[in-house]
Write a protein that holds these residues in place. Structure first.
Motif, PDB file in Angstrom:
ATOM      1  N   LEU A  78       0.835  -1.197   0.000  1.00  0.00           N
ATOM      2  CA  LEU A  78       0.000   0.000   0.000  1.00  0.00           C
ATOM      3  C   LEU A  78       0.869   1.245   0.000  1.00  0.00           C
ATOM      4  O   LEU A  78       1.715   1.427   0.887  1.00  0.00           O
ATOM      5  CB  LEU A  78      -0.916  -0.014   1.222  1.00  0.00           C
ATOM      6  N   VAL A  79       0.671   2.113  -0.996  1.00  0.00           N
ATOM      7  CA  VAL A  79       1.429   3.351  -1.131  1.00  0.00           C
ATOM      8  C   VAL A  79       0.494   4.527  -0.882  1.00  0.00           C
ATOM      9  O   VAL A  79      -0.504   4.710  -1.598  1.00  0.00           O
ATOM     10  CB  VAL A  79       2.057   3.476  -2.534  1.00  0.00           C
ATOM     11  N   LEU A  80       0.802   5.337   0.118  1.00  0.00           N
ATOM     12  CA  LEU A  80      -0.004   6.506   0.467  1.00  0.00           C
ATOM     13  C   LEU A  80       0.552   7.740  -0.244  1.00  0.00           C
ATOM     14  O   LEU A  80       1.728   8.065  -0.107  1.00  0.00           O
ATOM     15  CB  LEU A  80       0.028   6.718   1.984  1.00  0.00           C
ATOM     16  N   VAL A  81      -0.310   8.433  -0.995  1.00  0.00           N
ATOM     17  CA  VAL A  81       0.077   9.678  -1.657  1.00  0.00           C
ATOM     18  C   VAL A  81      -0.559  10.842  -0.912  1.00  0.00           C
ATOM     19  O   VAL A  81      -1.776  10.887  -0.718  1.00  0.00           O
ATOM     20  CB  VAL A  81      -0.354   9.693  -3.132  1.00  0.00           C
ATOM     21  N   THR A  82       0.267  11.770  -0.486  1.00  0.00           N
ATOM     22  CA  THR A  82      -0.188  12.965   0.199  1.00  0.00           C
ATOM     23  C   THR A  82       0.538  14.152  -0.414  1.00  0.00           C
ATOM     24  O   THR A  82       1.165  14.024  -1.464  1.00  0.00           O
ATOM     25  CB  THR A  82       0.040  12.837   1.720  1.00  0.00           C
ATOM     26  N   ALA A  83       0.456  15.320   0.206  1.00  0.00           N
ATOM     27  CA  ALA A  83       0.996  16.510  -0.447  1.00  0.00           C
ATOM     28  C   ALA A  83       1.366  17.573   0.568  1.00  0.00           C
ATOM     29  O   ALA A  83       1.078  17.452   1.764  1.00  0.00           O
ATOM     30  CB  ALA A  83      -0.027  17.074  -1.446  1.00  0.00           C
ATOM     31  N   ILE A  84       2.012  18.625   0.067  1.00  0.00           N
ATOM     32  CA  ILE A  84       2.265  19.808   0.869  1.00  0.00           C
ATOM     33  C   ILE A  84       0.951  20.552   1.068  1.00  0.00           C
ATOM     34  O   ILE A  84      -0.097  20.162   0.543  1.00  0.00           O
ATOM     35  CB  ILE A  84       3.323  20.720   0.211  1.00  0.00           C
ATOM     36  N   THR A  85       0.988  21.629   1.828  1.00  0.00           N
ATOM     37  CA  THR A  85      -0.209  22.428   2.061  1.00  0.00           C
ATOM     38  C   THR A  85      -0.723  22.994   0.743  1.00  0.00           C
ATOM     39  O   THR A  85       0.050  23.582  -0.023  1.00  0.00           O
ATOM     40  CB  THR A  85       0.104  23.579   3.032  1.00  0.00           C
ATOM     41  N   PRO A  86      -1.999  22.826   0.419  1.00  0.00           N
ATOM     42  CA  PRO A  86      -2.507  23.255  -0.889  1.00  0.00           C
ATOM     43  C   PRO A  86      -2.491  24.767  -1.066  1.00  0.00           C
ATOM     44  O   PRO A  86      -2.647  25.522  -0.104  1.00  0.00           O
ATOM     45  CB  PRO A  86      -3.943  22.714  -0.916  1.00  0.00           C
ATOM     46  N   THR A  87      -2.298  25.181  -2.311  1.00  0.00           N
ATOM     47  CA  THR A  87      -2.319  26.587  -2.706  1.00  0.00           C
ATOM     48  C   THR A  87      -3.095  26.711  -4.003  1.00  0.00           C
ATOM     49  O   THR A  87      -3.322  25.723  -4.711  1.00  0.00           O
ATOM     50  CB  THR A  87      -0.899  27.126  -2.936  1.00  0.00           C
ATOM     51  N   PRO A  88      -3.484  27.933  -4.386  1.00  0.00           N
ATOM     52  CA  PRO A  88      -4.135  28.119  -5.687  1.00  0.00           C
ATOM     53  C   PRO A  88      -3.228  27.767  -6.862  1.00  0.00           C
ATOM     54  O   PRO A  88      -3.702  27.601  -7.984  1.00  0.00           O
ATOM     55  CB  PRO A  88      -4.481  29.614  -5.693  1.00  0.00           C
ATOM     56  N   ALA A  89      -1.911  27.647  -6.613  1.00  0.00           N
ATOM     57  CA  ALA A  89      -0.977  27.286  -7.687  1.00  0.00           C
ATOM     58  C   ALA A  89      -1.142  25.834  -8.104  1.00  0.00           C
ATOM     59  O   ALA A  89      -0.763  25.451  -9.206  1.00  0.00           O
ATOM     60  CB  ALA A  89       0.460  27.543  -7.238  1.00  0.00           C
ATOM     61  N   GLY A  90      -1.677  25.008  -7.233  1.00  0.00           N
ATOM     62  CA  GLY A  90      -1.908  23.609  -7.555  1.00  0.00           C
ATOM     63  C   GLY A  90      -0.743  22.710  -7.191  1.00  0.00           C
ATOM     64  O   GLY A  90       0.417  23.082  -7.358  1.00  0.00           O
ATOM     65  N   GLU A  91      -1.066  21.524  -6.659  1.00  0.00           N
ATOM     66  CA  GLU A  91      -0.063  20.538  -6.305  1.00  0.00           C
ATOM     67  C   GLU A  91      -0.222  19.260  -7.133  1.00  0.00           C
ATOM     68  O   GLU A  91       0.750  18.630  -7.483  1.00  0.00           O
ATOM     69  CB  GLU A  91      -0.143  20.198  -4.804  1.00  0.00           C
ATOM     70  N   GLY A  92      -1.467  18.869  -7.416  1.00  0.00           N
ATOM     71  CA  GLY A  92      -1.694  17.717  -8.287  1.00  0.00           C
ATOM     72  C   GLY A  92      -1.597  16.371  -7.607  1.00  0.00           C
ATOM     73  O   GLY A  92      -0.996  15.446  -8.143  1.00  0.00           O
ATOM     74  N   LYS A  93      -2.205  16.243  -6.432  1.00  0.00           N
ATOM     75  CA  LYS A  93      -2.114  14.968  -5.697  1.00  0.00           C
ATOM     76  C   LYS A  93      -2.858  13.850  -6.427  1.00  0.00           C
ATOM     77  O   LYS A  93      -2.332  12.751  -6.572  1.00  0.00           O
ATOM     78  CB  LYS A  93      -2.653  15.162  -4.277  1.00  0.00           C
ATOM     79  N   THR A  94      -4.078  14.122  -6.873  1.00  0.00           N
ATOM     80  CA  THR A  94      -4.829  13.093  -7.602  1.00  0.00           C
ATOM     81  C   THR A  94      -4.163  12.793  -8.935  1.00  0.00           C
ATOM     82  O   THR A  94      -4.039  11.631  -9.340  1.00  0.00           O
ATOM     83  CB  THR A  94      -6.277  13.551  -7.819  1.00  0.00           C
ATOM     84  N   ALA A 131     -10.694  14.086 -10.939  1.00  0.00           N
ATOM     85  CA  ALA A 131     -10.391  12.904 -11.728  1.00  0.00           C
ATOM     86  C   ALA A 131      -8.990  12.967 -12.314  1.00  0.00           C
ATOM     87  O   ALA A 131      -8.675  12.266 -13.260  1.00  0.00           O
ATOM     88  CB  ALA A 131     -11.421  12.740 -12.848  1.00  0.00           C
ATOM     89  N   GLY A 132      -8.114  13.811 -11.749  1.00  0.00           N
ATOM     90  CA  GLY A 132      -6.774  13.980 -12.269  1.00  0.00           C
ATOM     91  C   GLY A 132      -6.725  15.075 -13.311  1.00  0.00           C
ATOM     92  O   GLY A 132      -7.667  15.857 -13.465  1.00  0.00           O
ATOM     93  N   GLY A 133      -5.604  15.135 -14.051  1.00  0.00           N
ATOM     94  CA  GLY A 133      -5.455  16.181 -15.041  1.00  0.00           C
ATOM     95  C   GLY A 133      -4.450  15.819 -16.110  1.00  0.00           C
ATOM     96  O   GLY A 133      -3.618  14.917 -15.927  1.00  0.00           O
ATOM     97  N   GLY A 134      -4.518  16.524 -17.244  1.00  0.00           N
ATOM     98  CA  GLY A 134      -3.610  16.264 -18.343  1.00  0.00           C
ATOM     99  C   GLY A 134      -3.738  14.843 -18.831  1.00  0.00           C
ATOM    100  O   GLY A 134      -4.848  14.351 -19.066  1.00  0.00           O
ATOM    101  N   ARG A 135      -2.600  14.141 -18.970  1.00  0.00           N
ATOM    102  CA  ARG A 135      -2.619  12.752 -19.431  1.00  0.00           C
ATOM    103  C   ARG A 135      -2.607  11.760 -18.274  1.00  0.00           C
ATOM    104  O   ARG A 135      -2.433  10.562 -18.474  1.00  0.00           O
ATOM    105  CB  ARG A 135      -1.442  12.506 -20.371  1.00  0.00           C
ATOM    106  N   ALA A 136      -2.805  12.251 -17.066  1.00  0.00           N
ATOM    107  CA  ALA A 136      -2.942  11.387 -15.885  1.00  0.00           C
ATOM    108  C   ALA A 136      -4.346  11.574 -15.323  1.00  0.00           C
ATOM    109  O   ALA A 136      -4.557  12.197 -14.292  1.00  0.00           O
ATOM    110  CB  ALA A 136      -1.883  11.720 -14.841  1.00  0.00           C
ATOM    111  N   GLN A 137      -5.318  11.047 -16.043  1.00  0.00           N
ATOM    112  CA  GLN A 137      -6.722  11.217 -15.686  1.00  0.00           C
ATOM    113  C   GLN A 137      -7.432   9.871 -15.592  1.00  0.00           C
ATOM    114  O   GLN A 137      -6.944   8.855 -16.076  1.00  0.00           O
ATOM    115  CB  GLN A 137      -7.446  12.058 -16.742  1.00  0.00           C
ATOM    116  N   VAL A 138      -8.619   9.932 -14.970  1.00  0.00           N
ATOM    117  CA  VAL A 138      -9.510   8.787 -14.890  1.00  0.00           C
ATOM    118  C   VAL A 138     -10.730   9.084 -15.750  1.00  0.00           C
ATOM    119  O   VAL A 138     -11.235  10.209 -15.774  1.00  0.00           O
ATOM    120  CB  VAL A 138      -9.931   8.503 -13.437  1.00  0.00           C
TER     121      VAL A 138
END
Length: 578
Positions: A78-94, A131-138
């Motif tokens: 099991l691999v957990l994906v998390t992120a830094i504190t979100p901003t309007p600039a975007g982090e892209g966790k999904t 649902a993700g973004g760019g070419r990494a979408q569902v």
């Protein structure tokens, strides 16, 4: 690499002429022809067609009777994906979670990703879809971001059925002695509407009910949402629903759903919703999407059912937790893992150069300009999240989600800072290249797992008093200097302890935009005060919610909601959905 496919060959990524960079996500999603979901489940998992309940050709629910989740069955990592504190600039966790899963599959590792379902509130409000973004979408992207397979509607209906049954019970004699002044069960809807936060129902005379104060929350904050996400099967679902405390008698003893005798009807409404949903990425890799978002006001993890199903069917499972690691990852470990026995085998912290510069004080309009000084200052936020995960016993891999205007000097600086923390930082181009752009990240995670299984620790023991659990999270994760409880919050904590719920974990509801309760404070603040204004008991879900600062469980719409830009074109296709 020690992890290999054990049965089947991974699907070949589709040969697609993707639209050029800058094309809206919805158009990129439409450029790929989805594979039959029944065929995908058979090829990738060996599941028969009758194991799925299809909702059209490209999405389905999985009948858990066909999946062996027993303790003796094989279980993936099991691999957990998390992120830094979100901003309007975007982090892209999904986006990173989807890209990482595609990267694993390109390396020949049997992998699926478990995501959380989008809420209609953000889709038509400010945040957009999930649902993700760019070419990494569902895909199918529109279905997932809108009504999907009806889970949130089922949860909303079950929640509001209970509210209706409570008022009906009071109207017809109130055999339980429930005091209308102390009914704590509110109503929900899966949209944002600030005007419904507080209201009075039952007006118009005796025929229309007993007047009392109540209000609406957004569906994702419903205790029933949390119960659905944490339940281990139908029996556990019914048990947890019966444990919900709906209010108090005049002597302050609790009244539960079981006292009303309606846990059976609520379970019936959630029977199909409990089954996990199976869809696919743009590269035809399997994706489970099931359960609740919003780690700022809820526990923010996908369902236990989906996670267990994915682990039983794969060598590696990627799962995401909401918002930054201070919220989603902490709740994933201290609530979901505590309740279920699940443990992450590795973790990924997602950051972007743009977001780190914004944490360092750069305005959004200047984020494309190289600024190593601001980047170094903003990297304190990344450092805090890495250090926090290390407290749990995890050595995360840092994913630098690459933007086109990032420079090599900026990348090198983040990698150097990460190295000083004892972790590896890997640039990834999954947004632009899909799984091909995430293979280096996937390999780094595999290398991390090959070093051994981490000893994951909880932040606090069950026996610690509730107030001290809140203080522990505030001081060790948020680096607060103190915690201040209102008189109401103090009384509620004392009451929950006296009722025997002091052993439960706590779920902090606060702004996602800062380690503090002040959304304007960026970076890695320390010594601040965490104000706890009220505490809510979720006895069925199995945790206590501490509501901090000005966080709302019914959000409001922004000045320019996304709903103003969403429409159908002349061909009946959705436009403006992001």
């Amino acid at each position: 690499m020690s992890l290999q496919y054990s049965k089947l060959t991974p699907a070949t990524p589709p040969e697609t002429d993707f639209p050029p960079p800058g094309t809206p996500d919805i158009e990129i999603a439409r450029s790929v022809q989805p594979q039959s979901i029944l065929l995908l489940a058979q090829q990738r998992f060996g599941l028969p067609g009758e194991s799925l309940v299809p909702f059209g050709h490209y999405k389905a629910k999985l009948d858990m009777a066909y999946v062996d989740t027993s303790d003796s069955a094989p279980r993936g990592k099991l691999v957990l994906v998390t992120a830094i504190t979100p901003t309007p600039a975007g982090e892209g966790k999904t986006t990173t979670s989807v890209g990482l899963n595609d990267g694993f599959n390109r390396l020949g590792v049997r992998s699926s990703v478990c995501l959380r379902e989008p809420s209609l509130g953000p889709c038509f409000g400010m945040k957009g879809g999930a649902a993700g973004g760019g070419r990494a979408q569902v895909i199918p992207m529109e279905d997932i971001n809108l009504h999907f397979n009806g889970d949130f509607h089922a949860i909303t209906t079950a929640h509001n059925l209970l509210a209706s049954l409570i008022d009906n019970h009071i109207h017809w004699g109130n055999e339980t002695g429930l005091d209308p002044r102390y009914v704590s069960w509110r109503r929900v809807m899966d949209l944002t509407d600030r005007s419904l936060r507080n209201m009075v129902c039952g007006l118009g005379g005796a025929a229309h009910g007993v007047p009392r104060e109540t209000g609406f929350d957004i569906t994702v904050s419903s205790e029933i949402m949390a119960i659905l996400c944490l339940a281990d099967g139908r029996a556990d679902l019914k048990q947890r629903l019966g444990n919900i405390i709906i209010g108090r008698r005049s002597d302050m003893t609790p009244v539960t759903v079981r006292d009303l005798g309606v846990e059976g009807s609520l379970t019936v409404l959630l029977k199909e919703a409990l089954q996990p949903n199976l869809v696919q990425s743009l590269e035809h890799n399997p994706v489970f999407i099931h359960g609740g978002p919003f780690a700022n006001i809820a526990h923010g993890c996908n369902s236990v059912t989906a996670t267990r199903a994915a682990l039983a069917l794969n060598d590696v499972v990627v799962t995401e937790a909401g918002f930054g690691a201070d919220l989603g990852a902490e709740k994933f470990i201290d609530i979901k893992c505590r309740h279920t026995g699940l443990r992450p085998d590795a973790a990924v912290v997602v950051c972007t150069i743009r977001a780190l510069k914004m944490q360092g004080g750069v305005p959004r309009s200047q984020l494309s300009v190289p600024d190593l000084a601001a980047l170094r200052e903003g990297a304190a936020n990344l450092e805090r999240h890495v250090r926090n995960l290390q407290q749990f016993g995890l050595t995360p891999v840092v994913c630098i989600n690459r933007f086109p205007d990032d420079t090599e000097e900026e990348m090198s600086l983040v990698q150097s800072i990460s190295e000083s923390l004892g972790v590896r930082a890997v640039p990834a181009d999954h947004w632009a290249l899909g799984g091909e752009g995430a293979t280096e990240l996937a390999q780094a995670v595999l290398d991390q797992m090959d070093e051994g299984t981490p000893e994951v620790n909880f932040l606090y023991e069950d026996s610690l008093p509730l107030a001290d659990k809140i203080r522990t999270i505030a001081t060790r994760i948020y680096h607060a200097g103190s915690v201040e409880f209102t008189t109401v919050a103090k009384r509620q904590l004392e009451e929950y302890e006296s009722l025997g719920f002091g052993h439960l974990p706590v779920c902090i509801a606060k702004t996602q935009y800062s380690f503090s309760a002040d959304s304007s404070v960026k970076g890695a603040p320390s010594g601040h005060m965490l104000p706890v204004r009220e505490v809510r008991l979720a006895a069925g879900a199995g945790f206590v919610v501490a509501v901090c600062g000005d966080i709302m469980t019914m959000p409001g719409l922004p000045r320019h909601p996304a709903a103003l830009d969403i429409a159908l074109d002349e061909n009946g296709l959705v436009v403006g959905l992001t």
